[in-house]
Design an enzyme around this catalytic site. Sequence first.
Site, PDB file in Angstrom:
ATOM      1  N   ASP A  29       0.851  -1.186   0.000  1.00  0.00           N
ATOM      2  CA  ASP A  29       0.000   0.000   0.000  1.00  0.00           C
ATOM      3  C   ASP A  29       0.897   1.250   0.000  1.00  0.00           C
ATOM      4  OD1 ASP A  29      -3.211   0.549   0.934  1.00  0.00           O
ATOM      5  OD2 ASP A  29      -1.788   2.218   1.092  1.00  0.00           O
ATOM      6  N   ASN A  86     -12.854  -3.043   2.149  1.00  0.00           N
ATOM      7  CA  ASN A  86     -13.689  -1.859   2.328  1.00  0.00           C
ATOM      8  C   ASN A  86     -14.672  -1.799   1.164  1.00  0.00           C
ATOM      9  OD1 ASN A  86     -12.590  -0.844   4.740  1.00  0.00           O
ATOM     10  ND2 ASN A  86     -10.863   0.044   3.631  1.00  0.00           N
ATOM     11  N   VAL A  95     -10.676   3.363  -3.650  1.00  0.00           N
ATOM     12  CA  VAL A  95     -10.286   2.850  -4.974  1.00  0.00           C
ATOM     13  C   VAL A  95     -11.337   1.818  -5.373  1.00  0.00           C
ATOM     14  CG1 VAL A  95      -8.551   1.605  -6.310  1.00  0.00           C
ATOM     15  CG2 VAL A  95      -7.822   3.259  -4.578  1.00  0.00           C
ATOM     16  N   HIS A  99     -10.142  -4.952  -3.768  1.00  0.00           N
ATOM     17  CA  HIS A  99      -8.821  -5.201  -3.183  1.00  0.00           C
ATOM     18  C   HIS A  99      -8.983  -5.676  -1.754  1.00  0.00           C
ATOM     19  CE1 HIS A  99      -9.870  -0.958  -2.643  1.00  0.00           C
ATOM     20  NE2 HIS A  99      -9.274  -1.037  -1.458  1.00  0.00           N
ATOM     21  N   HIS A 101      -7.102  -5.796   1.802  1.00  0.00           N
ATOM     22  CA  HIS A 101      -6.006  -5.264   2.618  1.00  0.00           C
ATOM     23  C   HIS A 101      -5.496  -6.369   3.542  1.00  0.00           C
ATOM     24  CE1 HIS A 101      -6.799  -0.791   2.139  1.00  0.00           C
ATOM     25  NE2 HIS A 101      -7.994  -1.249   1.814  1.00  0.00           N
TER      26      HIS A 101
HETATM   27  P1  5GP Z   1      -9.641   1.606   0.212  1.00  0.00           P
HETATM   28  O1  5GP Z   1      -9.735   2.819   1.087  1.00  0.00           O
HETATM   29  O2  5GP Z   1     -10.312   1.826  -1.129  1.00  0.00           O
HETATM   30  O3  5GP Z   1     -10.090   0.338   0.874  1.00  0.00           O
HETATM   31  O4  5GP Z   1      -8.094   1.376  -0.016  1.00  0.00           O
HETATM   32  C1  5GP Z   1      -7.380   1.852  -1.100  1.00  0.00           C
HETATM   33  C2  5GP Z   1      -5.929   1.752  -0.711  1.00  0.00           C
HETATM   34  O5  5GP Z   1      -5.158   1.899  -1.864  1.00  0.00           O
HETATM   35  C3  5GP Z   1      -5.496   2.835   0.281  1.00  0.00           C
HETATM   36  O6  5GP Z   1      -4.987   2.224   1.459  1.00  0.00           O
HETATM   37  C4  5GP Z   1      -4.443   3.613  -0.481  1.00  0.00           C
HETATM   38  O7  5GP Z   1      -3.365   4.010   0.340  1.00  0.00           O
HETATM   39  C5  5GP Z   1      -4.021   2.640  -1.545  1.00  0.00           C
HETATM   40  N1  5GP Z   1      -3.599   3.271  -2.782  1.00  0.00           N
HETATM   41  C6  5GP Z   1      -4.263   4.249  -3.460  1.00  0.00           C
HETATM   42  N2  5GP Z   1      -3.601   4.580  -4.581  1.00  0.00           N
HETATM   43  C7  5GP Z   1      -2.488   3.789  -4.614  1.00  0.00           C
HETATM   44  C8  5GP Z   1      -1.409   3.672  -5.538  1.00  0.00           C
HETATM   45  O8  5GP Z   1      -1.333   4.355  -6.567  1.00  0.00           O
HETATM   46  N3  5GP Z   1      -0.457   2.753  -5.244  1.00  0.00           N
HETATM   47  C9  5GP Z   1      -0.513   1.965  -4.122  1.00  0.00           C
HETATM   48  N4  5GP Z   1       0.490   1.107  -3.931  1.00  0.00           N
HETATM   49  N5  5GP Z   1      -1.522   2.059  -3.232  1.00  0.00           N
HETATM   50  C10 5GP Z   1      -2.497   2.962  -3.476  1.00  0.00           C
END
Ligand code: 5GP
Length: 113
Positions: A29, A86, A95, A99, A101
């Site tokens: 992440d 999430n 995003v 995915h 985590h």
């Molecule tokens: P969400 O909040 O949608 O469950 O998690 C999305 C995750 O993707 C977040 O923890 C964020 O830090 C990570 N993330 C967003 N954009 C990027 C990226 O361009 N590269 C990487 N490696 N992680 C990302």
Amino acid sequence: MPCIFCQIIEGKAPAEIIFRDEQVTAFHDAHPIAPVHLLVVPNLHITSLNDFETRYKSLVGHMINVAQRLANDHGVRQSGYRLVFNTGPDAGQSVFHLHLHILGGRALPFHFR
Ligand code: 5GP
Ligand code: ZN
């Protein structure tokens, strides 16, 4: 806007990729909230768990299998870890490409106010 996770999977955006096979890609992440914070992402663009379909059962099972192996490889098998999908605004999904985590490496709070 192109999907950032599709771009990472296609090699068009940078990421610290730690695992890849024909079904999933896993990477660190970019903004970790725990010492171990990894993401397991299907190579197929699925927007969220709300778009889960029966035909994805083995794919999602594979994501969990990969997560278990990565937790082991990153030294948190015994200390513990959390797997999180999430889904939607109240969960803070940011995003919109499915995915998983993997969080670990410290005690993880689980509080709601
Ligand atoms: P969400 O909040 O949608 O469950 O998690 C999305 C995750 O993707 C977040 O923890 C964020 O830090 C990570 N993330 C967003 N954009 C990027 C990226 O361009 N590269 C990487 N490696 N992680 C990302
Ligand atoms: Zn995508």
